[in-house]
Design an enzyme around this catalytic site. Sequence first.
Site, short mmCIF file in Angstrom:
data_model
loop_
_atom_site.label_atom_id
_atom_site.label_comp_id
_atom_site.label_asym_id
_atom_site.label_seq_id
_atom_site.Cartn_x
_atom_site.Cartn_y
_atom_site.Cartn_z
N ALA A 7 0.09 30.56 23.27
CA ALA A 7 -0.93 31.77 23.02
C ALA A 7 0.00 32.83 22.66
CB ALA A 7 -1.89 31.82 23.75
N ALA B 174 9.33 33.89 21.77
CA ALA B 174 9.58 34.54 20.58
C ALA B 174 10.59 35.61 20.21
CB ALA B 174 8.15 35.36 20.30
N GLY C 54 5.17 34.03 28.49
CA GLY C 54 5.98 32.85 28.28
C GLY C 54 6.33 32.71 26.70
N CYS C 55 5.45 32.91 25.94
CA CYS C 55 5.17 33.02 24.60
C CYS C 55 5.97 34.15 24.04
CB CYS C 55 3.81 32.66 23.93
SG CYS C 55 3.15 30.98 24.32
N THR C 56 5.86 35.17 24.57
CA THR C 56 6.59 36.20 24.18
C THR C 56 8.01 36.01 24.52
OG1 THR C 56 4.56 37.94 24.63
CG2 THR C 56 6.66 38.88 24.78
#
Length: 177
Positions: free
Chosen positions: A61, A71, A66-68
């Site tokens: 998401a 990215a 973690g996704c940031t």
Amino acid sequence: MRLASFALLLAALPGLAAAALPVGAPAPDFATQVSLAGKPMPFSLKAALKKGPVVLYFYPAAFTSGCTIEAHDFADASDDFHKLGATVIGMSADPIDKLNKFSVSECRNKFAVGSATPATITAYDVVLPVKPTISNRTSYVIAPDGRVIFAYSAMDPAGHVRGTMDAVKAWRASHKG
């Protein structure tokens, strides 16, 4: 409270994800809406593969920690991927309006992020077991012939960029001339 519990569960299960598409398997074709630099546009895996290998990474998401991190890592490496002729595309089940913002603030306008449909998440076998409507964290490198040449699954974002970069470099070295 449910989101906090979900985040704790993900942190406690770093090895939960497992890439089901093995090296050598055909990558399922798909088309979707992506955002690059905040602008939505169509994306086709088949068309992207005509330009070179595709680094396809799934993440749970947008705007989660973690996704940031992931990215940012892919944004930092995107010029190197581009020099090697690779296209980077991040995929989550997020709606395109959320991805428009994520593509600017966290992907730093360097690569596209797209909306993964339930069919795409299932086809790539990246369903997150604790929340089946979203994907786990899995990175693939797909060669221009449509075959998976690298697959790595781990909920920890560390290792995804390094692994995909090494796979793209190895593919490029074996396809010179």
